[in-house]
Design a protein around this motif. Structure first.
Motif, short mmCIF file in Angstrom:
data_model
loop_
_atom_site.label_atom_id
_atom_site.label_comp_id
_atom_site.label_asym_id
_atom_site.label_seq_id
_atom_site.Cartn_x
_atom_site.Cartn_y
_atom_site.Cartn_z
N ASN A 11 -6.41 -18.57 -13.76
CA ASN A 11 -5.68 -17.48 -13.10
C ASN A 11 -6.40 -17.04 -11.77
O ASN A 11 -7.63 -16.94 -11.82
N THR A 12 -5.51 -16.70 -10.66
CA THR A 12 -6.13 -15.92 -9.65
C THR A 12 -5.45 -14.45 -9.70
O THR A 12 -5.80 -13.57 -9.13
N LYS A 13 -4.31 -14.38 -10.39
CA LYS A 13 -3.67 -13.08 -10.91
C LYS A 13 -3.59 -12.99 -12.55
O LYS A 13 -3.15 -14.09 -13.03
N TYR B 177 -2.01 -10.82 -15.38
CA TYR B 177 -1.02 -9.94 -15.58
C TYR B 177 -1.39 -9.38 -16.97
O TYR B 177 -1.75 -10.15 -18.23
N THR C 87 -1.71 -5.86 -12.81
CA THR C 87 -2.25 -7.17 -12.45
C THR C 87 -3.71 -7.07 -12.05
O THR C 87 -4.39 -6.22 -10.98
N THR C 88 -4.60 -7.95 -12.44
CA THR C 88 -5.93 -8.10 -11.98
C THR C 88 -6.10 -9.41 -10.91
O THR C 88 -6.04 -10.15 -11.45
N ASN C 89 -6.58 -8.84 -10.06
CA ASN C 89 -6.87 -10.05 -8.86
C ASN C 89 -7.86 -10.59 -9.18
O ASN C 89 -9.03 -10.00 -9.36
N SER D 294 1.46 -17.60 -8.95
CA SER D 294 1.84 -16.21 -9.27
C SER D 294 3.24 -16.29 -10.13
O SER D 294 3.80 -17.47 -10.13
#
Lengths: 383, 383
Positions: free
Chosen positions: A175-177, A179, A190-192, A234
């Motif tokens: 993940n880059t995001k 949820y 969302t955690t980036n 995303s």
């Protein structure tokens, strides 16, 4: 004395086989167990050189031991599942060519195992690849889920009617995001995750996966293991994510180096915030779109997914949607698209074009392979 | 004096053209009107020998003057529309071969005309092809609607960059079941129409249509007119109806004789009440079905539409639906189907196979032409 022993064991094996219920056609009564386990196999047959044959066991497709886990993980953006699996197979083709390997759905990792690995680490789940829950709800203070999906593929060699495990591929989706919800059924936050952090966490997860796989029963120490790292797109993306690196372990349980993969997917037409790497492709697509869009008095929607390796377009999936009023309109439109695509869309890459009616039903389909210049066309008809 | 006249008429034609608004790219100012009407044409291009090129005018497809009328008439069973139009084009191909004729959507009969013809005859609508409303509500006492749909197709010849009307096809769809309501939004009742009555009413309607067409502006007396008679299938049918006869009028406005068409559509697998004309085909299909159905642990649904000419199978559309858990399953299944179809399904006829997921989305597609032995396969993928 010896003779009686043989008769006794034959009698026993018949009993055992009968107890199993249905016996595969290719398994004749009286075969020993070891032979049974290797001979009940067939393959799907190979209709295209560029695809693997698959494994059939006792008349049924040998499905993954972790079947369905991927579907559950990707409910937010199904495109991530499709592109992840297609990309993983593509990576494998370089390592395990389709002419000498047979594809088998993953048989080493079970649903239970994969689900545990994808979960957070905890007292009850020491094998979790994701960090412990630190109790924080704030996007920047909590520990995000880094690893989103994981899939195993097996590559077999055929010899003397037996299939031997000769290669393993594992894909890990990062993940880059991330949820998450602060409360059940609550709003989504969302955690980036930075690219650097994603790569770092991915390498750590891959090291654990490799070592665990090497210690799994049925995995010889010298079977090559390919691990592909995939960046999830995303939830609002119109294309799936992409593989960013891979490693091949010839033997042993440490990873020595990683290779970059520069393949990425883009949407046509490009927007002000997301443009494709090569302007010429965008111009070609826009010309094609303009021709097709205005064919009928009512407008047609024309979009595409393109896959790039660096700045070079490697393939296109085109989607066209419009309202049709008759079968003859579909036939004429399809012939027109075939000509227009030949004129305006790039040469030398595989392209397929799906034509849908306003209700979403596929009405016709066109495709060409990389080396072909003309399109194969098919109109879905009805008697 | 003569010179002034020329200048004046040139000026006038520029004015007239300007008043038309958008001028087609291929129409240069100063052409006379007659030339205009024949030169703004292009064709769609022909991607397959077995399909007609269609007509494009000023960059847009020349849609039917009665566009959309068919869709409204067939809302109960859309299969009737698809099979009616496909069958009509097929009938036309024998009369007006695809290598020497260009297809044009009907330009002679407008929506208003077709709607009037399809309605009941009345004081306000003397042209109705259906009988007057006698006021009765009882299924056997009322006058049913015999004529359900009507479509015109034009066949053109290209010469010196001009297109000339060189053939007309009209299809007339006849009911054997007329569905009606006794009150608005009430229950649906059915009047059954015997085959004999249907044929008789159809011939009467066809005679009127031919005579009216010959009197329509732009229809030369010596242009061949093909009239095809189609029997609508019932609303609960899983296949469309079929053409049962046709006539060709070389000139004049009377019909001399009718030719039988023995083409009919059937559903596979056959049921106790509806079996296909040839048992061997049913056996082949059942074998294929059994192989495919049991490929996955979860069952696959396998059905087909077959078209027969007398007792001879002329083509198959196969539909397979199952739940997939991964892209690799779709690829393996598709390869397996290609082999299984080659082994079990009949040779020498065109066959296509559409594979759908449990949500109805098309996942892959296979097809072969009559003379081919191997299947073309395509898996719908995503980047």
């Amino acid at each position: 004395m010896k003779k009686i022993g043989v008769i006794f064991s034959l009698g026993l094996s018949v009993l055992l086989l009968a107890a199993c219920g249905k016996i595969g056609d290719s398994t004749s009564t009286g075969n020993n167990v070891a032979k049974n386990s290797s001979s009940g196999y067939q393959t799907t047959g190979q209709n295209s050189d560029s695809e693997y044959e698959g494994v059939i066991k006792n008349g049924k497709y040998l499905t993954s031991k972790a079947r369905g886990v991927g579907v559950a993980q990707n409910s937010d953006n199904i495109l991530n599942l499709k592109s992840f699996e297609a990309g993983l197979t593509q990576l494998s083709k370089d390592q395990f060519p389709t002419d000498s390997y047979v594809f088998r759905e993953g048989q080493l990792l079970t649903s239970a195992t994969v689900e545990k690995w994808l979960d957070r680490k905890s007292k009850d789940n020491p094998d979790g690849l994701n960090p412990i829950d630190n109790g924080q709800k704030d996007a920047n203070k909590r520990n995000p889920m880094y690893v989103q999906q994981l899939e195993e593929q097996d590559y077999m060699k055929q010899k003397d009617g037996k299939l031997t495990l000769s290669g393993i591929t594992v894909g890990i989706g990062m993940n880059t995001k991330d949820y998450y919800e602060k409360e059940k059924y609550g709003a989504t936050f969302t955690t980036n995750i930075s690219k650097e952090k994603m790569v770092q966490e991915g390498q750590a997860a891959a090291a654990k996966v490799l070592s665990r796989l090497r210690n799994t029963e049925g995995v010889p120490n010298n079977v090559p293991i390919l691990i592909g790292m995939y960046q999830q797109s995303s939830n609002d993306s119109l294309v799936g994510g992409s593989f960013y690196s891979y490693t091949v372990s010839k033997s042993g349980n440490t990873i020595s180096s990683w290779n970059d993969v520069n393949v990425k997917s883009y949407v046509f037409p490009s927007t002000s915030t997301a443009s494709v790497p090569n302007d010429n492709d965008e111009t070609s697509f826009e010309s094609f779109k303009k021709q097709v869009q205005n064919f009928f008095p009512n407008l047609a929607g024309v979009t595409a997914q393109g896959q790039y390796e660096n700045k070079s377009l490697k393939g296109l999936h085109v989607n066209i949607t419009t309202q049709f009023y008759s079968e003859t309109e579909i036939t004429s439109f399809t012939q027109f698209i075939a000509q227009t695509a030949k004129t305006y869309l790039p040469n030398g890459i595989p392209i397929d074009i799906t034509v849908k009616g306003s209700d979403g039903t596929v009405q016709s389909f066109l495709a060409k392979k990389a080396k072909e210049s003309s399109y194969y066309t098919h109109v879905f008809s009805s008697y």
